[in-house]
Design an enzyme around this catalytic site. Structure first.
Site, PDB file in Angstrom:
ATOM      1  N   ARG A 105      38.964  21.760  64.598  1.00 43.27           N
ATOM      2  CA  ARG A 105      40.064  20.848  64.909  1.00 43.27           C
ATOM      3  C   ARG A 105      41.318  21.558  65.400  1.00 43.27           C
ATOM      4  O   ARG A 105      42.178  20.967  66.021  1.00 43.27           O
ATOM      5  CB  ARG A 105      40.365  19.990  63.673  1.00 43.27           C
ATOM      6  N   LYS A 106      41.434  22.838  65.061  1.00 41.31           N
ATOM      7  CA  LYS A 106      42.654  23.580  65.410  1.00 41.31           C
ATOM      8  C   LYS A 106      43.909  22.780  65.039  1.00 41.31           C
ATOM      9  O   LYS A 106      44.758  22.488  65.895  1.00 41.31           O
ATOM     10  CB  LYS A 106      42.667  23.976  66.895  1.00 41.31           C
ATOM     11  N   PHE A 107      44.023  22.442  63.771  1.00 44.00           N
ATOM     12  CA  PHE A 107      45.232  21.747  63.296  1.00 44.00           C
ATOM     13  C   PHE A 107      46.452  22.573  63.688  1.00 44.00           C
ATOM     14  O   PHE A 107      46.420  23.810  63.640  1.00 44.00           O
ATOM     15  CB  PHE A 107      45.178  21.570  61.767  1.00 44.00           C
TER      16      PHE A 107
END
Lengths: 274, 274
Positions: A105-107
């Site tokens: 997700r690569k928050f």
């Protein structure tokens, strides 16, 4: 610039490493421990980035390549047919084939926002993905926010310490800061997305897992900044633990045969580096 | 550290600015031009971050506060009840009340991946959001990827040049690199998420819009790293153009009254800085 290029020195030093079994004893994080043991037991350090266009294709692919991999990496926000059954179906396949799920997700938001993005919305990522990842750009509050949600569920977080894309800002002091942030959360941060941890100056616990994207047997790049490196170099020279392969497998004429080939390349590199 | 703290000097210089009308003539991006003209026409520089828990609540709130705002900022991945009707409903409200939509996705992946994340998945962000934003951590390929999708639709992209959260890495050279990347894409990059553009060293086109989050009349912070600044300081001292207010409005007892109050504070600050 292409930092990988620097690895093409005439006589590269081989990164000395511990076995996956031993590194399982060095972490406090449940997900990291599970992954180290899974890799040792199944003899694979291959993570497949299954960036297909639909959830339906992803499920079919996961069932086919499941026997070859330690991790299935997803981008659930690519699938227009994502539904409430997705997580349960994927968890069944993960149990059947003995792999873990990593929603990439690569928050990248402030702590208060990622709490909701991780736990809620249509995707409810924390309910089905063992592993997720985060950028450190917002500061350490992003880890606090994700940890509120993920730690009680036994999840693990990877910090993006480096990236494989051209011109990435994740290098130098940025990478060193990621190392420092990980050290403050050994219960929840399980490792890094990285490209060359063997060259890092800062000390880091060997219980942390290093995972490297942009892996392809042929090397090269795409037209949008991605830069590829080979499994052998990633494991032996760059000091990574898990190779992440995308288009080299899911776009292959025979994805299962290709997965088997990458699995062997990654595992042979690990064994020869021990 | 809290960079805002530095603004508390005894006699701060007031950032000299052009009118929104004039700045509309300085941009090549359709979204930026539309926004400058909208702000001048409607006399509001208030963007509301409507981080409510459901799409249903968001739609109700948007209809109530729509008359006060220039932009509605969404996090579509927070809403478990997001469905295919969401975008059309929001666009109707945007037309009814004369505001623009900004999905605060904070794209942060490589070019090839963001193409799919922006155009597809359950959310199909590019179909309904006039504005979105991206981190520059992956390098310039992220702009190329988003531009492939957004430019043909007349969309605008904000680069995160600074953040309002404690310990953010988006500062110094990182901010300067964001300025340089924006200059290479004047057709698609419409501005920045920033906290103190009045202090930037690098030159940037005044056609670019500066938007600042973390705005609250009381100042202060939350328990997860957010740091608040007042509308007056954000516009007059920090040199921003759009104030982004979240919890100060959507958590207020009377969100409409609160939105009107922030609108007046932001607009008065702009007029007094002209």
């Amino acid at each position: 610039g292409n930092e990988m290029g620097a690895a093409a020195a005439p006589t590269p030093a081989v990164f000395k490493r511990d076995s996956y079994e031993h590194r399982a004893t060095l972490t406090e994080n449940k997900c990291a421990k599970d992954l180290w043991n899974l890799m040792a037991r199944k003899k694979t350090n291959l993570c497949v980035a299954a960036d297909v266009g639909t959830a339906k294709e992803l499920i079919v692919l996961a069932d086919k390549i499941g026997p070859e991999i330690c991790i299935l990496k997803t981008h659930c926000d690519l699938y227009p047919d994502f539904d409430d059954a997705f997580g349960a179906t994927l968890l069944e396949l993960a149990a059947k084939h003995d792999f873990m799920i990593f929603e990439d997700r690569k928050f990248a938001d402030i702590g208060n926002t990622v709490v909701g993005q991780y736990s809620s919305g249509v995707h409810k990522i924390a309910d089905w993905s063992h592993i997720t990842n985060a950028h450190i750009v917002p500061g350490a509050g992003i880890i606090d926010g994700l940890k509120q949600v993920g730690l009680p569920k036994g999840r693990g977080l990877l910090l993006l310490a480096e990236m494989s894309s051209a011109g990435t800002m994740a290098k130098g002091q940025y990478t060193e800061d990621a190392i420092a942030m990980a050290a403050k959360h050994p219960d929840f941060v399980m490792g890094f997305i990285s490209t060359r941890p063997s060259a890092w100056k800062g000390a880091w616990s060997r219980g942390l897992v290093q995972m490297t994207p942009g892996v392809q047997l042929g090397g090269g790049g795409d037209g949008l900044g991605q830069q590829y490196n080979t499994p052998d170099r990633v494991i032996k020279e760059c000091g990574s633990d898990v190779i992440i392969v995308g288009r080299g497998i899911y776009k292959a004429a025979d994805p299962v045969a290709s997965a088997a080939e990458y699995r062997k390349a990654g595992w042979d590199a690990y064994v020869s580096a021990l």
